[in-house]
Design a protein around this motif. Structure first.
Motif, mmCIF file in Angstrom:
data_model
loop_
_atom_site.group_PDB
_atom_site.id
_atom_site.type_symbol
_atom_site.label_atom_id
_atom_site.label_comp_id
_atom_site.label_asym_id
_atom_site.label_seq_id
_atom_site.Cartn_x
_atom_site.Cartn_y
_atom_site.Cartn_z
ATOM 1 N N ALA B 90 -17.302 48.220 73.347
ATOM 2 C CA ALA B 90 -17.880 47.463 72.254
ATOM 3 C C ALA B 90 -17.565 48.127 70.925
ATOM 4 N N GLN B 91 -17.625 49.439 70.942
ATOM 5 C CA GLN B 91 -17.416 50.178 69.702
ATOM 6 C C GLN B 91 -16.027 49.903 69.162
ATOM 7 N N LYS B 92 -15.082 49.841 70.062
ATOM 8 C CA LYS B 92 -13.703 49.660 69.617
ATOM 9 C C LYS B 92 -13.468 48.274 69.047
ATOM 10 N N SER B 93 -14.160 47.302 69.601
ATOM 11 C CA SER B 93 -13.765 45.948 69.195
ATOM 12 C C SER B 93 -14.678 45.341 68.143
ATOM 13 N N LEU B 94 -15.922 45.761 68.102
ATOM 14 C CA LEU B 94 -16.882 45.026 67.270
ATOM 15 C C LEU B 94 -16.643 45.269 65.781
ATOM 16 N N LEU B 95 -16.591 44.184 65.032
ATOM 17 C CA LEU B 95 -16.552 44.270 63.577
ATOM 18 C C LEU B 95 -17.920 43.858 63.067
ATOM 19 N N GLN B 96 -18.373 44.526 62.018
ATOM 20 C CA GLN B 96 -19.704 44.195 61.508
ATOM 21 C C GLN B 96 -19.621 43.740 60.063
ATOM 22 N N ARG B 108 -20.517 32.178 47.116
ATOM 23 C CA ARG B 108 -19.290 32.755 46.592
ATOM 24 C C ARG B 108 -19.291 34.275 46.760
ATOM 25 N N ILE B 109 -20.420 34.873 46.359
ATOM 26 C CA ILE B 109 -20.523 36.330 46.484
ATOM 27 C C ILE B 109 -20.482 36.721 47.955
ATOM 28 N N ALA B 110 -21.189 35.929 48.749
ATOM 29 C CA ALA B 110 -21.245 36.250 50.170
ATOM 30 C C ALA B 110 -19.857 36.208 50.794
ATOM 31 N N LEU B 111 -19.077 35.213 50.412
ATOM 32 C CA LEU B 111 -17.736 35.095 50.989
ATOM 33 C C LEU B 111 -16.873 36.275 50.593
ATOM 34 N N LYS B 112 -16.987 36.666 49.338
ATOM 35 C CA LYS B 112 -16.197 37.813 48.897
ATOM 36 C C LYS B 112 -16.587 39.050 49.674
ATOM 37 N N GLU B 113 -17.879 39.183 49.862
ATOM 38 C CA GLU B 113 -18.369 40.357 50.558
ATOM 39 C C GLU B 113 -17.889 40.354 52.014
ATOM 40 N N ILE B 114 -17.911 39.204 52.620
ATOM 41 C CA ILE B 114 -17.442 39.104 54.003
ATOM 42 C C ILE B 114 -15.973 39.496 54.074
ATOM 43 N N THR B 115 -15.211 38.955 53.164
ATOM 44 C CA THR B 115 -13.783 39.264 53.154
ATOM 45 C C THR B 115 -13.562 40.752 52.988
ATOM 46 N N ARG B 116 -14.364 41.329 52.112
ATOM 47 C CA ARG B 116 -14.213 42.761 51.872
ATOM 48 C C ARG B 116 -14.571 43.552 53.120
ATOM 49 N N GLN B 117 -15.670 43.169 53.734
ATOM 50 C CA GLN B 117 -16.112 43.963 54.880
ATOM 51 C C GLN B 117 -15.227 43.765 56.104
ATOM 52 N N LEU B 118 -14.542 42.641 56.149
ATOM 53 C CA LEU B 118 -13.627 42.439 57.278
ATOM 54 C C LEU B 118 -12.247 43.001 56.971
ATOM 55 N N HIS B 119 -12.091 43.562 55.799
ATOM 56 C CA HIS B 119 -10.811 44.109 55.350
ATOM 57 C C HIS B 119 -9.727 43.052 55.393
ATOM 58 N N GLU B 121 -8.935 41.403 52.683
ATOM 59 C CA GLU B 121 -8.299 41.259 51.383
ATOM 60 C C GLU B 121 -6.938 41.927 51.363
ATOM 61 N N ASN B 122 -6.720 42.802 52.341
ATOM 62 C CA ASN B 122 -5.401 43.423 52.410
ATOM 63 C C ASN B 122 -4.327 42.392 52.659
ATOM 64 N N VAL B 123 -4.726 41.347 53.356
ATOM 65 C CA VAL B 123 -3.733 40.351 53.738
ATOM 66 C C VAL B 123 -3.157 39.660 52.519
ATOM 67 N N VAL B 124 -4.011 39.443 51.558
ATOM 68 C CA VAL B 124 -3.504 38.782 50.364
ATOM 69 C C VAL B 124 -2.903 39.774 49.386
ATOM 70 N N GLY B 125 -2.893 41.024 49.756
ATOM 71 C CA GLY B 125 -2.266 42.024 48.904
ATOM 72 C C GLY B 125 -3.003 42.188 47.606
ATOM 73 N N ASP B 126 -2.247 42.334 46.561
ATOM 74 C CA ASP B 126 -2.893 42.611 45.283
ATOM 75 C C ASP B 126 -3.274 41.316 44.572
ATOM 76 N N LYS B 127 -3.034 40.216 45.228
ATOM 77 C CA LYS B 127 -3.345 38.938 44.605
ATOM 78 C C LYS B 127 -4.833 38.883 44.292
ATOM 79 N N VAL B 128 -5.115 38.548 43.064
ATOM 80 C CA VAL B 128 -6.511 38.451 42.678
ATOM 81 C C VAL B 128 -7.134 37.308 43.448
ATOM 82 N N PHE B 129 -8.278 37.562 43.971
ATOM 83 C CA PHE B 129 -8.858 36.573 44.851
ATOM 84 C C PHE B 129 -9.184 35.312 44.082
ATOM 85 N N GLY B 130 -8.783 34.237 44.668
ATOM 86 C CA GLY B 130 -8.813 32.974 43.956
ATOM 87 C C GLY B 130 -10.180 32.341 43.875
#
Lengths: 949, 434
Positions: B90-96, B108-119, B121-130
């Protein structure tokens, strides 16, 4: 719209020449070419059969692409028609299907359209102009040309899947015997395939041979076009060999090849002979290479007349073949040899002589260089070069082997040759044959080749690192990443230490190639190969510094994903777990029981619309959890299947959900994105969709749009809803809109008349499930997994049916019951199945209110406060009191209970705690003692809860 | 070994007291999770099973943990997570993803936070989040791409869940629950809330997608259990370096809990509230009175701490008022009595005060009007009085209608304790008529 009419006025379409044939049955004349002249301009454009053209469509910026197969007109000459083979642009492929591509499509990529739903007969008047289309190998990278008018074909698209071009080709009729003159001999009946299929491989910009082509070639199918191209190819090799001492032998060999080709396809002979004198003249222009390069660049950027211009320059076939640039058109001219006579090209004519020069150019700049710049300016994406680097070598052996068997196939390998040799020689630095390097033109050629290869190398290196950096799988990476083995070898090449071993490898490979080549009976390669494999070393040691390190390109439309887990999820272990997995709402059932009628209705509605090519709206209502969305999805699955087996025409299915967008106007954006893949602002998207659905187009598939949670698309002016329901009524829209919402009377309640009217009266209401249906649903989900007792199931179904008829609830309760059963202590009498008691417990858990328990568990002061509230309410005869009033009662109750009197702070704290649980409803706490208090539960409940104490 | 423990057993008292403070503070300030959550074993098992199924079997779930404040909802969840993560798989797979309704106040804030916590935002690179719409599409796309068996399960913890239900259209909740009910990336949505009526906040579509699992944390703690909890909270663990000191301390705690007066105080606390936080507050006050000179908790400490806990905030504030201000408060009290809680203004209070001065006062002098107005304003600043909601700001300050924010009992209590309160003022306050 204005633009279109203007264009029409200005263009004049005329047949050129006499009709080639007359179809008695249809009374049509077939023509070889069509002249388009524009009013007020002297220049004319000639459209020949076999040429790629642009056909005006709904999108002015992206007209349709097609290839002319046949041109014909009726007796009166009024109607001019063309039979075309369509190509689809990326934007025309539904976005959902684009995913099948498995990579980012190139903006200039087009796909050979093999669907059946489009009429392949168009009015000649809709032809805009010719366009340049290059056929690329699937694995080949897209050349990066600044030229917006060049399009690239890699795959075919039959509205369901992408296929390799070649796999489609055999399906089409076998290529006709190559005509001595281009058109006339084209068989009228199945004219589609030969032009599309045959030229495709021959024009390949990248030197990878295609297995399918090879196969066809081997079976002797490929004739004229191929053979001529091969002759052109021979020209290439010859061009190189001209500068060698062995020129004589080379020409001998090439002529030998030619003879072979001629032997097979007599039609070609004339041309080849024509071209041979050109070869001699070429030498004279050796030093014009620089200029020609510039010309080349110019020509590449000036697009539309290019094809035609080339037609002229191509007559001398040899030269054309030798020139690496017009490779893509090498074949066409043969088809329309008589087009050479047409010199009406205003702009093209002056360039004519120059078009010859590129052939000379390869003396100094090497064909390799030419390839590089033309076909794939390495900037396109850092990875392309590597691919290029790797592929030829891999494929060469196979191609060569095939060549040995059928000389006609020499086209491909030969064409590839220049690049190949250069690449190979890089590795064969210690090859002893240095003598030939003395020849000046060669050396210069070598230099440039070195430059290029070192560039490639450099980029390769960079990419290697980059790839490691952003290795998380974005889709378009696959496209560029060569197979592992290649990657390995190419990276290994960078490492000096391993050189030795590798070199021997390469050497071996070269040797084998050589031998094969010898078997094929060509004498050129041997000497040439050796000589070309001379210098290689230098570039690697002095890496070119000019190439800036490629910045890591972040894919623009990266689709993110949750990282995948290291271990796969465990499978369910026992019956209960299995049952639980099946009962999860997410598990897709084998069928949808109890919604047969609704399914039938929706199915027939959508099917009829698709078959008729009309549009319509349907409104589906029902409380949550009654299977509305699931039914529609099921319908779509079935229809899709029907479309797959060609029972009904293909269609797009698009789904939007009002809850999954942030603003009603985002609906436009999402629809457009699903439809075409474009990204646009809401307003722009609305305009584009309006145009798309509002205007006629020669070919269009029906679009089925599912709008879930319709009520959330409500805006004050209701323009989103209005548009959604208005589009289907347009004549050419072919749009079917299915809308889903909860309330039955939504159209009457929230829609203004003009919207409700457009929605129409096709309505369907999903009734809440009855207990029998719920039971059936569970049974069908369980599908013979015996986990529940019969009575237990009935209890759940009855309970849920009585409360809401929500199938989700029913499934959740069953799932919970399996859990309870699993953890309940083993009862010796139990069957191990989920029984009544478990289901009861689950039902209690889900349906019982916690208020009473909460009151019972509250602290004494809190309970007293509740009592005080009720006492105060009774005293006041109201259902509301201020805290101050209640507090007086509270203190009194404390005295009655024999407790220490509470302070105001304490009383307030108790009050706030009750308020936080929502047992009480309170005003904001800043009002302090003045805040008003109300009960959130009935007084009876409170008294009942407090009575037992 | 035994020798060494014997040596260690005699730490200086100061050292021991520091250690005690350390250990108990960690406990009382919620810095350390208890080894086993008390009284919520079944809930613990239920939640653990549920999350385990998500983590290991990839089954999507949604659950709400409901209970009054201080019932141990977060503690329960944290304990479950701790136990869950002991499992390597579980430890290896679980994302929180941890969200709090008080922090992520809109989607809006919640979505940004989710994206941040799931890492992600790396996928979009340095693109400012739309835009918000892009964000939502992005996240949904991400979740949609997963499937039950191959994607890492994501655990969404929504603290103060009820606040998320107030977001526009409940977009976030709908989408989370929808994902949890469809064959996408496996997610578990755990909501924590203290509102019992939380389900009524959910829109019908959202509600239908929620699995209706609720874990209620309603403690039916009896007083003996409460006492026992006090004892365990204060006792030192076995691993304490100085075993003799620990022994002494634990004995002291035991006798403390047996003390009659202490029991009375604790009973009162128990009656007032069963929540753990208020108990910890009380014990914390006791603990801070432990010093080298007095290395034990005495009943007196507990009584004193209890007195502090129960002290009335408003009555304490009255102690800091000047005599004039106090007199004004008394005048207001009389006005309230006479007019049965109707609002008053400055002029009425002043008149009442003047009446008192004329008739009874021998120690008080009349004050200038501005002085009295100033005192009146001070009372307003302290929020002992507040203007009536409806009264417009336009009216002159003297005539603005006010309400007294104090209860009579508070005023009387304050008067009793007010240092050197003039007797006539006291009598005036006690008299039935102004």
């Amino acid at each position: 719209m204005k633009y279109f009419t203007r264009l029409r006025v200005r263009r004049v379409y005329k047949w050129r020449g006499e009709p080639l044939s007359f179809n008695r049955k249809l009374k049509t004349f077939e023509y070889g070419s069509l002249v388009i002249s524009v009013d007020g301009l002297p220049r004319t454009t000639v459209i020949n059969a076999g040429q790629h053209i642009l056909i005006e469509g709904e999108d002015e910026d992206n007209p349709y692409v097609a290839k002319v197969i046949r041109l014909f007109g009726d007796e009166s000459g009024k109607q001019k028609k063309a039979v075309v083979q369509w190509f689809v642009r990326v934007s025309e492929v539904p976005l959902s299907k684009l995913k099948l591509l498995g990579r980012e499509p190139h903006p200039q990529e087009i796909f050979l359209y093999q669907g059946r739903s489009c009429d392949d007969e168009v009015n000649a008047e809709s032809i805009l102009r010719p366009v340049q289309v290059k056929h690329l190998d699937r694995a080949a990278p897209f050349p990066d040309s600044g030229d917006k008018d060049t399009l690239f074909v890699k795959l075919s698209w039959d509205s369901k899947t992408f296929r390799e071009l070649e796999s489609a080709a055999p399906v089409a009729s076998p290529p006709p015997p190559t005509p001595p003159l281009p058109k006339p001999s084209l068989p009228p009946s199945p004219p589609r395939s030969p032009p599309t299929a045959a030229p495709a491989p021959a024009r390949r910009a990248l030197p990878t041979p295609d297995p399918a082509v090879m196969r066809r070639a081997a079976s002797g199918e490929v004739r004229g076009g191929r053979a001529t191209a091969s002759a052109g190819k021979v020209g290439v090799t010859e061009a190189e060999s001209l500068h060698l001492a062995s020129r004589l032998s080379a020409s001998k060999c090439s002529s030998a090849r030619r003879r072979k080709a001629i032997a097979r396809t007599p039609g070609v002979r004339k041309k080849l002979q024509l071209s041979s004198p050109e070869a001699t003249t070429r030498q004279d222009i050796l030093d014009e290479d620089r200029a020609s390069e510039m010309m080349l660049a110019q020509r590449l950027s000036s697009s539309p007349p290019l094809t035609l211009r080339l037609t002229h320059s191509l007559t001398p076939l040899r030269k054309a073949g030798a020139a690496t640039t017009p490779r893509a058109h090498r074949l066409t001219p043969l088809r329309k040899a008589h087009a050479a006579a047409v010199t009406a090209e205003d702009t093209a004519v002056p360039l004519e002589p120059d078009s010859r020069t590129p052939s000379a150019r390869d003396d100094s700049t090497s064909p390799q260089q030419g390839d590089e710049t033309e076909a794939e300016l390495p900037t396109a994406s850092g990875r392309t070069p590597r691919r290029r680097n790797a592929t030829p070598r891999r494929n060469s052996s196979s191609s060569r082997g095939q060549k040995a068997s059928t000389p006609s196939r020499q086209t491909e390998p030969n064409q590839r040759e220049p690049g190949l040799t250069v690449l190979i020689e890089e590795d064969n630095e210690n090859s002893p044959m240095l003598s030939a390097a003395a020849v000046t033109p060669r050396s210069s050629k070598r230099k440039s080749a070195q430059l290029v290869s070192s560039r490639i190398r450099k980029q390769l290196n960079l990419l290697e690192n980059l790839q490691v950096l952003n290795s998380d799988g974005d889709d378009d990476e696959d496209e560029f990443v060569p197979s592992k083995k290649e990657l390995q070898s190419s990276s290994d090449e960078e490492e000096e230490e391993e050189e030795g071993a590798l070199e021997s490898d390469e050497e071996e490979e070269v040797l084998s190639k050589k031998s094969r080549r010898a078997a094929a009976g060509s004498c050129t390669p041997r000497s040439k190969r050796k000589t070309t494999s001379t210098s290689a070393r230098t570039p690697r040691k002095t890496p070119n510094k000019k190439i800036p390190p490629g910045t890591p390109r972040t894919p623009r439309h990266a689709t993110p994903s949750i990282p995948s887990r290291s271990l796969p999820a465990r499978r369910p272990g026992n019956v209960l777990e299995e049952a639980r997995a099946r009962l999860h709402v997410s598990s897709v059932p084998e069928s949808l029981p109890c919604r047969e009628q609704e399914f039938q209705d929706v199915y027939s509605f959508v099917e009829s619309k698709i078959v008729d090519g009309t549009g319509g709206c349907m409104y589906i209502s029902g409380v949550p959890g009654t299977g509305k969305t699931a039914t529609v999805h099921e319908v779509m699955r079935c229809l899709q299947h029907a479309a797959d087996v060609d029972e009904i025409p293909p269609f797009h299915f698009i789904e939007i959900n009002g809850m999954k967008m942030t603003d009603p106007h985002q609906a436009y954006v999402q629809i457009l994105q699903n439809l075409t893949g474009q990204k646009a602002t809401a307003d722009h998207a609305a305009a584009l969709l309006e145009k798309r659905f509002g205007s006629a187009a020669p070919r269009k598939e029906t679009t089925v749009l599912l709008v879930d949670e319709l009520d959330l698309l409500w805006t004050r002016k209701q323009n989103v809803m209005y548009n959604l329901f208005d589009w289907p009524t347009r004549r050419h829209a072919r749009l079917v809109v299915l809308t889903i919402a909860n309330t039955m009377d939504l159209p009457e309640r929230i829609m203004i008349n003009r919207v409700a009217s457009r929605l129409g009266l096709t309505r369907m209401s999903f009734q809440p499930y009855s207990f029998k249906q719920l039971q059936q649903i569970i049974m069908s989900r369980l599908n013979k997994v015996k986990a529940f007792e019969e009575d237990a199931l009935q209890l759940v179904s009855r309970k849920v049916a009585a409360l809401s008829g929500d199938a989700r609830r029913c499934l959740d309760i069953c799932r919970r019951a399996t859990e309870i059963c699993e953890h309940s202590p083993a009862d010796p009498f139990s069957t191990g199945l989920v029984g009544m008691s478990h289901v009861m417990e689950a039902l209690n858990e889900m349906f019982s209110s916690a208020y009473i328990t909460a009151i019972r568990c509250a602290s004494l002061q809190e309970q007293l406060f509740l009592r005080a509230v009720i006492a105060e309410f009774r005293r006041l005869g109201l259902e509301e009191a201020t805290f101050q009033q209640v507090f007086v009662q509270h203190r009194a109750l404390c005295r009655v209970e024999g407790l220490q009197p509470v302070s105001v702070s304490e009383g307030l704290a108790a009050c706030q705690r009750l308020g936080a649980c929502r047992l009480l409803l309170l005003e904001p706490s800043r009002l302090g003692v003045l805040q008003r208090v109300r009960l959130n539960v009935s007084q009876d409940d409170v008294l009942f809860a407090l009575k037992d104490d | 070994m035994s020798k060494r423990t014997a040596k260690d057993a005699h730490l200086p008292v100061g050292e021991c007291v520091t250690q005690v403070q350390d250990i108990l503070r960690q406990r009382l300030c919620h810095q350390r999770l208890p080894d086993k959550p008390e009284g919520v074993e079944s809930q613990h098992r239920h939640l653990l099973e549920l999350l385990k199924r998500t983590a290991i079997h990839g089954e999507s779930n949604s659950v709400l943990i409901v209970g009054p404040r201080g019932a141990g909802k977060t503690m329960l969840l944290k304990c479950v997570l701790r136990d869950l993560l002991e499992d390597k798989e579980a430890q290896k797979s679980l994302l929180q993803v941890h969200l709090n309704g008080l922090l992520q106040t809109d989607d809006r804030i919640a979505l940004k936070e989710i994206t941040r916590q799931l890492h992600l935002e790396n996928v979009v690179g340095d693109k400012v989040f739309g835009s918000f719409a892009e964000n939502l599409g992005f996240l949904l796309e991400a979740l949609k791409k997963g499937d039950r068996s191959s994607s890492r399960p994501v655990l969404f913890i929504l603290d103060e869940f009820d606040l998320f239900a107030h977001h526009k259209n409940q977009t976030l909740l709908y989408n989370l629950f929808d994902v949890s009910q469809s064959a996408q990336a496996p997610i578990a949505v755990v909501g924590i809330t203290c509102r019992l009526d939380v389900l009524e906040l959910l829109e019908k579509r959202v509600k239908s997608r929620f699995s209706h699992r609720q874990i209620h944390l309603l403690s039916s703690l009896t007083f003996t259990q409460y006492l026992e909890r006090v004892r365990t909270q204060l006792s030192l663990p076995d691993g304490f370096p100085d075993s003799r000191f620990a022994q002494d301390w634990n004995d002291g705690v035991k006798t403390l809990c047996g003390d009659k007066s202490v029991e009375e105080v604790l009973q009162r606390h128990y009656n007032s509230s069963k929540d753990v936080r208020s108990l910890h507050m009380l014990l914390m006050l006791c603990l801070s009175r432990v010093s080298v000179a007095k290395p034990a908790i005495k009943p007196a400490d507990l009584l004193e701490a209890s007195r502090l806990c129960f002290a009335d905030a408003k009555a304490n504030m009255l102690h800091g008022l000047s005599i004039l201000e106090l007199c004004l408060i008394i005048a207001m009290k009389h006005l309230n009595d006479v007019y049965e809680g109707e609002p008053f203004n400055h002029q009425m209070v002043h008149n009442e005060f003047k009446k008192f001065l004329q008739r009874k006062s021998n120690s008080m002098y009349n004050f200038e009007q501005p002085v009295i107005l100033k005192a009146f304003e001070h009372l307003q600043q302290l929020e002992l009085i507040r203007p009536v909601d409806g009264s417009s700001a336009k009216t002159q300050r003297e005539y603005q209608l006010m309400r007294l924010m104090l209860d009579h009992s508070q005023i009387m209590e304050a008067l009793q304790k007010y240092p050197q309160c003039p007797t006539d003022v006291k009598q005036w306050a006690m008299s039935a008529f102004g």
